[in-house]
Design a protein around this motif. Structure first.
Motif, PDB file in Angstrom:
ATOM      1  N   ILE A 158     -69.205 -30.450  17.175  1.00  0.00           N
ATOM      2  CA  ILE A 158     -70.429 -30.059  17.756  1.00  0.00           C
ATOM      3  C   ILE A 158     -69.741 -28.909  18.908  1.00  0.00           C
ATOM      4  N   ASP A 159     -68.845 -29.480  19.867  1.00  0.00           N
ATOM      5  CA  ASP A 159     -68.422 -28.499  20.904  1.00  0.00           C
ATOM      6  C   ASP A 159     -67.802 -27.213  20.321  1.00  0.00           C
ATOM      7  N   ALA A 162     -70.595 -25.245  18.891  1.00  0.00           N
ATOM      8  CA  ALA A 162     -71.513 -24.668  19.981  1.00  0.00           C
ATOM      9  C   ALA A 162     -71.046 -23.518  20.728  1.00  0.00           C
ATOM     10  N   GLN A 163     -69.637 -23.653  20.908  1.00  0.00           N
ATOM     11  CA  GLN A 163     -68.918 -22.562  21.640  1.00  0.00           C
ATOM     12  C   GLN A 163     -69.098 -21.066  20.887  1.00  0.00           C
ATOM     13  N   ARG A 164     -68.908 -21.375  19.639  1.00  0.00           N
ATOM     14  CA  ARG A 164     -68.909 -20.277  18.815  1.00  0.00           C
ATOM     15  C   ARG A 164     -70.264 -19.444  18.816  1.00  0.00           C
ATOM     16  N   TYR A 208     -78.165 -28.953   8.543  1.00  0.00           N
ATOM     17  CA  TYR A 208     -77.849 -28.876  10.177  1.00  0.00           C
ATOM     18  C   TYR A 208     -76.546 -28.368  10.286  1.00  0.00           C
ATOM     19  N   LEU A 209     -76.045 -28.052  11.736  1.00  0.00           N
ATOM     20  CA  LEU A 209     -74.837 -27.233  11.702  1.00  0.00           C
ATOM     21  C   LEU A 209     -73.762 -28.314  11.828  1.00  0.00           C
ATOM     22  N   VAL A 210     -74.073 -29.583  12.162  1.00  0.00           N
ATOM     23  CA  VAL A 210     -73.019 -30.600  12.146  1.00  0.00           C
ATOM     24  C   VAL A 210     -73.437 -31.900  11.747  1.00  0.00           C
ATOM     25  N   GLY A 211     -72.828 -32.433  10.852  1.00  0.00           N
ATOM     26  CA  GLY A 211     -73.388 -33.677  10.074  1.00  0.00           C
ATOM     27  C   GLY A 211     -74.790 -33.515   9.609  1.00  0.00           C
ATOM     28  N   THR A 215     -78.224 -32.303  16.263  1.00  0.00           N
ATOM     29  CA  THR A 215     -77.503 -32.346  17.211  1.00  0.00           C
ATOM     30  C   THR A 215     -77.767 -31.252  18.365  1.00  0.00           C
ATOM     31  N   GLU A 216     -76.868 -31.424  19.460  1.00  0.00           N
ATOM     32  CA  GLU A 216     -77.047 -30.514  20.349  1.00  0.00           C
ATOM     33  C   GLU A 216     -76.786 -28.996  19.991  1.00  0.00           C
ATOM     34  N   ALA A 217     -75.903 -28.928  18.993  1.00  0.00           N
ATOM     35  CA  ALA A 217     -75.541 -27.466  18.532  1.00  0.00           C
ATOM     36  C   ALA A 217     -76.710 -26.898  17.918  1.00  0.00           C
TER      37      ALA A 217
END
Length: 339
Positions: A158-159, A162-164, A208-211, A215-217
């Motif tokens: 996720i981190d 999300a950073q990208r 979804y972006l992750v999983g 999520t937060e992403a």
């Protein structure tokens, strides 16, 4: 924010990084009713906190003050409230809470900000850490069935994603809009759409972006996508393609928009008023465009075919509280917003 002739856009990221935590290690312990989240529905960074607070059901634990969509050089203002004063904090400008924390506060007056109600001081305006702390430090006050937006097993991924998303897309649109030269703009433009193409490829076969859950992403990407055609495409010259012309991202954005907690927090009227009225160096006339048409946000998206469980083992949030509803006519079905 202003255009600096000949220069690339450089966001000031010097935030107040004090954290509100369960153990109170920074001197600010999590306490229900003690703090007030101050936002503007126009601001994409503030919208992250609005969405997360609603998804987690933190309304009773963390009250919310909403500033108007425009501001002057001094501060966001509470012009939506009777008398132009926040009813809990008793102040007309969020600037007053910053100066209560530091009378010589030298940096930008931003939202979202969390204010300690008893002292009237801003505790933090670190928007990136703020939502992570709502997800991990405020768990004692999450609603029953609240989703896990930052699951421990997926945090590294996720981190990374999300950073990208932040560097290439969230901040990428601003690099285009506030570029001070043709060369700077073209570099920013190419970088932004390379990032959007990467996201399109990633989301082509996953919901979804992750999983397989939200999520937060996803929250972080949504707040840029939902503003893309209304402001970034034209106002910031991000005009290779509209969101509606990027099939994967358009379907993904509609999927989230139609998920409780996302689209029901979006005020398209405030979004457009903020960007077109405040950024006079980009839009000197202050004229706010009538479009785009918004009914498409409510059309079928077909993303269910990819599987996934939006809230994982949790449940959707309930209806928006009456006092926190987006005004009639300001959402996807609103005449004032362009339909």
């Amino acid at each position: 924010m202003y255009v600096t002739p000949g220069a690339d856009y450089d966001r000031d990221t010097r935030y107040i990084t004090t954290r509100i935590t369960a153990d109170g290690r920074d001197g600010w312990p999590v306490e229900p009713g003690r703090y007030r989240l101050v936002v503007s529905r126009a601001c994409p960074w503030a919208s992250r906190a609005v969405i997360v607070r609603r998804l987690l059901g933190l309304e009773d634990a963390l009250s919310m003050g909403v500033c108007g969509p425009t501001h002057d050089e001094r501060s966001w203002t509470f012009d939506l409230d009777p008398g132009g004063v926040d009813p809990v904090l008793g102040i007309p400008r969020i600037r007053d809470a910053y100066l209560r924390r530091d009378p010589e506060y030298p940096r930008g007056i931003t939202v979202p900000a969390i204010v300690d109600v008893p002292s009237g001081m801003v505790v933090t305006n670190d928007f990136a850490q703020m939502t992570l702390d709502l997800e991990t430090e405020w768990t004692a006050y999450h609603r029953a069935g609240a989703p896990d937006l930052y699951p421990d097993a997926l945090r590294d991924e996720i981190d990374e994603v999300a950073q990208r998303v932040y560097t290439e897309v969230n901040n990428g649109v601003y690099r285009c809009g506030f570029a001070g030269s043709q060369r700077s703009y073209e570099r920013a433009y190419e970088r932004l759409f390379a990032g959007l193409d990467w996201l399109s490829e990633r989301l082509a076969d996953r919901r979804y972006l992750v999983g397989d859950t939200i999520t937060e992403a996803d929250v972080r990407l949504f707040t840029t996508l939902v503003r893309f055609d209304a402001v970034y495409h034209g106002h910031f010259k991000c005009n290779r393609s509209k969101l509606t012309e990027m099939p994967v991202l358009w379907a993904y954005a509609r999927d989230l928009f139609q998920t409780p907690g996302f689209g029901d927090t979006v005020d398209f009227v405030h979004v457009k008023q903020h960007y077109y009225e405040v950024h006079r160096d980009i839009n000197p006339s202050g004229v706010v465009p009538r479009g785009p048409l918004l009914a498409g946000w409510l059309t079928p998206h077909g993303r269910e075919a990819l599987g996934g469980r939006p809230f994982g083992d949790g449940t959707p949030p309930g209806p928006v509280r009456p006092e926190e509803r987006v005004p009639a006519g300001h959402g996807a079905a609103g005449d004032e917003a362009g339909e």
